[in-house]
Design an enzyme around this catalytic site. Structure first.
Site, PDB file in Angstrom:
ATOM      1  N   ASP A 409     -84.765  39.978  44.350  1.00  0.00           N
ATOM      2  CA  ASP A 409     -84.759  38.523  44.323  1.00  0.00           C
ATOM      3  C   ASP A 409     -85.847  38.027  45.280  1.00  0.00           C
ATOM      4  O   ASP A 409     -86.373  38.801  46.092  1.00  0.00           O
ATOM      5  CB  ASP A 409     -83.370  38.030  44.753  1.00  0.00           C
ATOM      6  CG  ASP A 409     -83.280  36.515  44.795  1.00  0.00           C
ATOM      7  OD1 ASP A 409     -83.833  35.879  43.888  1.00  0.00           O
ATOM      8  OD2 ASP A 409     -82.674  35.984  45.740  1.00  0.00           O
ATOM      9  N   ARG A 663     -90.885  25.232  47.421  1.00  0.00           N
ATOM     10  CA  ARG A 663     -89.795  25.040  46.467  1.00  0.00           C
ATOM     11  C   ARG A 663     -89.752  23.556  46.094  1.00  0.00           C
ATOM     12  O   ARG A 663     -89.697  22.696  46.974  1.00  0.00           O
ATOM     13  CB  ARG A 663     -88.466  25.483  47.081  1.00  0.00           C
ATOM     14  CG  ARG A 663     -88.420  26.971  47.375  1.00  0.00           C
ATOM     15  CD  ARG A 663     -87.258  27.315  48.283  1.00  0.00           C
ATOM     16  NE  ARG A 663     -85.982  26.957  47.678  1.00  0.00           N
ATOM     17  CZ  ARG A 663     -85.295  27.762  46.860  1.00  0.00           C
ATOM     18  NH1 ARG A 663     -85.781  28.946  46.548  1.00  0.00           N
ATOM     19  NH2 ARG A 663     -84.124  27.388  46.368  1.00  0.00           N
ATOM     20  N   GLY A 744     -85.671  32.695  40.143  1.00  0.00           N
ATOM     21  CA  GLY A 744     -85.465  31.479  39.358  1.00  0.00           C
ATOM     22  C   GLY A 744     -86.479  30.402  39.657  1.00  0.00           C
ATOM     23  O   GLY A 744     -86.436  29.319  39.065  1.00  0.00           O
ATOM     24  N   LYS A 845     -81.589  38.647  34.788  1.00  0.00           N
ATOM     25  CA  LYS A 845     -81.857  39.644  35.827  1.00  0.00           C
ATOM     26  C   LYS A 845     -81.121  40.946  35.522  1.00  0.00           C
ATOM     27  O   LYS A 845     -81.698  42.045  35.590  1.00  0.00           O
ATOM     28  CB  LYS A 845     -81.410  39.112  37.197  1.00  0.00           C
ATOM     29  CG  LYS A 845     -82.244  37.967  37.751  1.00  0.00           C
ATOM     30  CD  LYS A 845     -81.762  37.593  39.139  1.00  0.00           C
ATOM     31  CE  LYS A 845     -82.597  36.465  39.752  1.00  0.00           C
ATOM     32  NZ  LYS A 845     -82.179  36.145  41.125  1.00  0.00           N
TER      33      LYS A 845
END
Length: 1204
Positions: A409, A663, A744, A845
């Site tokens: 991740d 982000r 993501g 995933k």
């Protein structure tokens, strides 16, 4: 207690089974039935709250444990042979003695199981006797009882800092706002407070007045979902979800008391349904071991067939009946063929130790020792969190040394997950903030806000004010101040260190004060905070920005709330029905919260519907990912968009933020008309009260409202890389491990992080397979795949690092994993140095990990820190959780848990390598040891007519494997170091020795078997030739054989040991001393222990004979000479990288470091360059990459023209 017929008991059992299996349960209060026997109570078919996690009972321990142990075929095999030895015609030894080895192994395992089960029993008893408060109609009050007394349908009262004993539907709370704060760290590791709201009802709740029926779904292990409704006597239904459920194991915080109705108890609670105990996985080495055991069985049967055939031929060749063949009572002798048949089973009993009986027990002991060293490694300890590595799966330590693919991740795994507010765009205008741990407001933006506040006409519709109101309101942040005690009590659950967001996140310009920790007495740790339910709860003077603390479910939310606070929009209080925000002018606005549309991975957004306190309008504030928000936009905000294209400008800013690795989130506003709200509210309530398809209906209502949104702006939050991430990734790549990142985040954000952490290099060819690039099937066309293959197979590219990287988004990944394109995608991906999957869901995933593991047949490792990584972690061969800012769900689902990504380097390259090489070497040695020893008995059969007799006393044979030679290989498996940790970290290439087939291969196994046959031949026939034509008895001949074999086996291990320590010397010399002490004592004391044999004083006489010592020296040297010469020649002529590394280990540290640098530079390994997250590399990925071959023999890739 009245007597009941068996038929009635069976009938009740069947009724209870049907009641428990129903999809819906109708529950009623137990109060009207208090005092009646359990069978007459309405909820009698549901289990009580007492739990039992033990596997055994006192009476049934022995049969149940034996049944469990006999699941191992090896145990059944040895018990069967022991029983076979009781048959007179095939017995090889004294029958009772033959039971000793298997009884010792079974007893040791049973003692271990009994000890573990007793600890579980003590824990259960402590938990079941924990005090709690249950309402009694007879006493007219809550009385003190125990957890085990709680039943479904009871009313339980939980006071502040107490642990919830069962799953309770919240009916009453001491808070006037109807909320109860809980901490779920015992369940998911998250230490932030969560709000639970009570069912709508009378604030003055009385349990005896509750006459409604509670209808809920049957128990399941989903901690985030609960379906239920309360049906009142007038048939009105009130829906409830997880927001009204207090889960067993949670702790009540900041609430004086709460009262709940028990819906699930005991083993049906969600906490117990999630309690799966220790994870069990079978390692790759263990699977290979089982194959070799089968080979040993085949070898054993072959040797027994030879023995049976030899016995038959020997009897056939006899001219008459010799005197030592004694007939039965009738004077009958078995025929040679029947005797040969019996001899087959006698030989199995005689040669049974060819299958190593103690190998499985030894492997378990070795893994326990390996785990001890891993968990106590000081380099894997994180001082910041005071945490060390955790080993949850006890059976796969050696798999750490065979990893070929890592799936990671990004957020919280590669990055800190500590967010800093860096950029914002409001109505198409960008406002930058300095790179600082403190949010320093932009002056231009402050002036804009000041003008908007001073203007009475634009005050209520100004987009700048609405933007910051959205930041403050659109979240689930819990507000607290440092005024009241928050105390931790000693609980029978996993303890978690108490932290709040304000301690770990960034402070603003006015320095939010973190909660004050006060050390209490004993096991009590106190943290002074209290919840701000409403302005009236606390003193107005206490509600200042300086002493506010925010506890958020994600660091993103906390960063946004702190940013709003830095601009004067301070979140003061939050309840289920209202949220209070203080404006820069000092005015407090109390917004009525009508509904919260929580975030989910399908919508990728969350919304809060409020009623504005001034305009009385219904306002929907929404935040989410840009691709999920932009498609929902309608009219521009208040007509301002007529002057400029706000959406296009904002998207331009968002793309810039993503390229900087920030982000991004978009914020919108929507004014809902009264009529639209009333219509939507009816549908919403109907969806909330539904049982079937509740999640789908609730999500549909959210989607129905989240349309025609007006864009306010966007934010960019920085999530910095963790320490030493680039160095770790480079080391893993040098070790031959492919690193994939599954995130993501937006493609641009993920790519920037990829460059910053050296996952992508500036000279890489990046194949862009994203939805925006188009041409997906073209990228996977056979011609392009052939070009990639040609490049990888070009002789000029041998031993060079391929510079192809692949970037793919979630939408394209769905197509790539389809059945018709899956093979092409895997073929392309395996030839890429790095694969970066963006905008992927948790299910994707997991799917990627599964496809790569199964299609490429490789060892995979998945590492993540959040709940969205759980499925990926569980799909991999080895799952690693990082205890970060997103709770502990990933850690709880993992096989190993670490606190920082950089710890992965030593965990794999050092401990993984050691665990694999140690265990592989020990297993091969175990097979060698048993074959070398048992073959002495086999060669003896050629001299005794294949009669199944042994020349070594059976007690000494038992002692040989159980005591004399059992500890050294275990020590070898725990403590041996073929290369030092410094060398393994300095030259990561050494890790490659364990990948693929590794060191434990078909070849190494059979070479050891052949060596064992050779050594056994030498150990048998040199003494045989020395004693030929002498008059010594069989045991006098066997004792030197036993001693020679003992020294040969130990010295063979000495050759294999790579690093000698004091422990090695003590155990090796101790084994030698134990052998002679026990054998001398046995020869002196045990005269008739194994009749009719007589081993009296044999070793004593041998040790007085010089021939004994000469034989021991000459035979041992001849037996070990080939192996020693093989090691010398191999290490001199063609040394392996590990051998070279061992030579470097003997140098002084400075010389060794210089040689390591030369080694790496010779291999073409570039030094890790310092890289900053905020500095994007020169290549960009706005245009997809095409592949153009220049000639049939070369692979030259032209970059498309890049745009900035």
């Amino acid at each position: 207690m009245t007597w009941r017929s068996p038929l009635a008991l069976v009938r009740d059992a069947l009724r209870g089974q049907r009641a428990r299996e129903k999809d819906l349960r109708n529950l009623a209060s137990n109060l009207p039935y208090e005092g009646l026997e359990r069978a007459k109570q309405p909820n009698c078919y549901f289990p009580g709250n007492a739990i039992k996690t033990t596997k055994y009972t006192l009476l049934l321990f022995i049969p149940m444990n034996l049944f469990e142990q006999f699941h191992r075929l090896a145990n059944i095999y040895f018990v069967g042979l022991a029983i076979l030895n009781f048959v007179p015609v095939v017995s090889a030894f004294q029958p009772e003695v033959a039971l000793i080895p298997i009884c010792v192994v079974l007893s040791l395992t049973a003692l271990k199981d009994a000890s573990e089960d007793f600890r579980r029993y003590q824990s259960d008893r402590k938990l079941n006797n924990t005090p709690c408060l249950i309402y009694s109609r007879k006493e007219q009050q809550f009385i003190k009882r125990h957890w085990k007394d709680v039943r479904v349908g009871d009313f339980v009262k939980v006071v502040c800092n107490e642990i919830v004993p069962a799953d309770l539907l919240l009916l009453h709370t001491s808070d006037p706002s109807g909320v109860c704060h809980i901490e779920t760290s015992n369940l998911d590791g998250e230490i932030n407070l969560k709000q639970r709201k009570m069912m709508s009802g009378d604030p003055e709740f009385e349990p005896e007045s509750f006459n409604s029926a509670v209808v809920c779904e049957k128990p399941n292990n989903n901690l985030n979902h609960f379906k239920c409704y309360v049906e009142k006597p007038n048939k009105e239904k009130v829906g409830a979800g997880i927001e009204s459920l207090l889960l067993r194991g949670c702790t009540v915080r900041n609430t004086d008391h709460a009262v709940g109705f028990v819906v699930y108890a005991g083993h049906e609670t969600k906490a117990m349904l999630n309690n799966k105990g220790p994870r069990y996985k079978r390692s790759k080495l263990e699977r290979k071991l089982n194959t070799d055991v089968i080979f040993c069985v085949i070898l054993l049967f072959t040797m027994c067939l030879i023995g049976a055939l030899g016995h038959f031929l020997w009897l056939q060749a006899l001219p008459g009946v010799p005197p030592y063949l004694v007939p039965d009572g009738n004077g009958h002798l078995d025929s040679p063929s029947l005797s040969g048949f019996y001899m087959f089973f006698t030989m199995i009993i005689l040669l049974q130790i060819l299958i190593p009986i103690s190998l499985y027990v030894s492997i378990e002991l070795v893994k326990i020792g390996q785990i001890f060293f891993i968990t106590n490694d000081i380099d894997l300890h994180d001082e910041g969190t005071d945490s060390r590595v955790q080993c949850k799966a006890l059976n796969i330590t050696e798999d750490l040394g065979q990893i070929e693919y890592i799936f990671s991740d990004k957020t919280g795994t590669l990055t800190e997950n500590k967010m800093v507010f860096r950029r914002c765009s409001i109505m198409g205008t960008e406002y930058a903030h300095k790179e600082n741990a403190v949010v320093i407001p932009d002056r231009t933006l402050l002036q804009q806000i000041s003008r908007a506040e001073s203007s009475s006409s634009s005050r209520n519709i100004d987009p700048h004010l609405d933007f910051f109101l959205g930041l403050a309101i659109c979240n689930t942040v819990v507000v607290s101040v440092a005024t009241a005690q928050r105390q931790r009590v000693s609980a029978p659950f996993t303890a978690t260190k108490n932290r709040t967001i304000s301690e770990d996140s960034v402070e603003e310009e006015d320095h939010v004060k973190p909660p004050v920790k006060i050390e209490g007495s004993g096991e009590t740790n106190k943290l002074h905070t209290c919840s701000l339910h409403a302005p009236s709860q606390c003193d107005k003077s206490a509600m200042t920005p300086d002493n506010l603390s925010y506890e958020a479910e994600s660091p993103d939310e906390a960063a946004l709330v702190y940013a709003a606070k830095a601009y004067g929009f301070t979140l003061l209080a939050r309840t289920p029905d209202s949220v209070t925000v203080r404006l820069p002018s000092g005015e407090d606005l109390v917004f009525q919260v009508l509904d919260t549309l929580t975030f989910d991975y399908n919508r990728k957004r969350m919304s809060v519907l409020v009623r504005h306190p001034i305009t009385k309008e219904y306002v929907l504030y929404t935040k989410g990912a840009d691709h999920a928000i932009m498609e929902l936009l309608a009219t521009p905000y208040a007509g301002i968009g007529k002057q400029k294209n706000i959406a296009a400008d904002t998207q331009y800013h968002l793309d810039g933020y993503a390229k900087e690795g920030l982000r991004t989130l978009c914020f919108t506003k929507k004014v809902v008309s009264d009529k639209a709200y009333e219509s939507w509210s009816v549908n919403r309530q109907r969806a909330l009260a539904a049982i079937d398809n509740r999640e789908e209906l609730v999500m549909d209502t959210a989607v129905q409202l989240e349309t025609d949104l007006s864009l306010l702006g966007a934010t960019g939050i920085e999530d910095r890389l963790q320490e030493s991430v680039p160095e770790t990734i480079m080391a893993l790549r040098e070790a031959g491990i492919q690193v994939w990142v599954l995130t993501g985040d937006k493609t641009e954000t993920a790519v920037n992080i990829g460059y910053a952490c050296r996952l992508l290099e500036e000279e890489d060819l990046v194949i862009n397979m994203t939805e925006s690039s188009g041409g997906f099937t073209c990228e996977l066309s056979p011609s392009n795949l052939n070009e990639v293959r040609r490049f990888s197979e070009d002789p000029r590219n041998v031993d060079t690092t391929q510079n192809i990287s692949l970037v793919i988004d979630g939408h394209t990944l769905t197509l790539a994993l389809s059945s018709d394109l899956q093979k092409r995608f895997v073929d392309l991906a395996k030839r890429c140095r790095t694969v970066l999957c963006c905008r992927v869901t948790p299910l994707q995933k997991s799917r990627v990990v599964t496809v790569v593991r199964e299609k490429l047949n490789v060892m995979t490792l998945a590492v993540g820190d959040g709940a969205n990584d759980v499925s990926m972690i569980q799909a991999a061969d080895v799952g690693i959780g990082i205890s970060g800012q997103e709770g502990m769900q990933a850690v709880m689902a993992s096989d190993f848990a670490i606190s920082r990504f950089k710890h992965l380097k030593k965990l794999l390259l050092v401990h993984g390598h050691w665990c694999y090489t140690r265990l592989a070497s020990m297993i091969i040695y175990f097979f060698y040891k048993n074959v070398a020893y048992v073959n002495l008995l086999f060669w003896h059969q050629f001299l005794c007519g294949f009669s199944g007799t042994a020349m070594i006393d059976y007690w000494l044979m038992i002692f040989f494997n159980l005591f004399f030679t059992s500890v050294p290989p275990i020590m070898f498996g725990i403590m041996d170091k073929d290369v030092s940790a410094e060398m393994l970290l300095g030259v990561p290439e050494l890790y490659r020795t364990g990948q693929g087939t590794g060191e434990y291969t078909f070849k190494t196994f059979w070479i050891s078997m052949l060596d064992a046959f050779y050594q056994s031949l030498v150990c048998f026939f040199i003494p045989y030739l020395a004693y030929q034509d002498s008059d010594i008895d069989v045991f006098t001949f066997g004792t030197p054989l036993n001693t020679i074999s003992f020294f040969t086996i130990l010295l063979h291990l000495s050759i294999e040991i790579k690093a000698w320590t004091v422990v090695h010397w003590v155990i090796m010399l101790g084994s030698v001393a134990l052998y002679f002490i026990v054998t001398l004592a046995y020869s002196a004391i045990c005269v008739t222990c194994n009749p009719p044999s007589n081993p009296y004083w044999i070793l004593q006489r041998q040790m007085a004979d010089p021939m004994f010592y000469l034989l021991c020296i000459i035979t041992t040297v001849v037996a070990l000479l080939p192996r020693y010469m093989f090691h010398v020649l191999r290490n001199s002529i063609a040394p392996s990288p590990l051998v070279k590394a061992r030579h470097l280990d003997r140098l002084d540290p400075s010389t060794r470091d210089q040689c390591m640098k030369m080694w790496r530079s010779f291999r073409g390994i570039a030094q890790v360059k310092p890289s900053r997250l905020s500095t994007p590399p020169s290549p960009t990925l706005e245009t997809p990459v095409d592949i153009h071959p220049h000639s049939p023999t070369t692979f030259d890739i032209m970059w498309d023209e890049r745009h900035h």
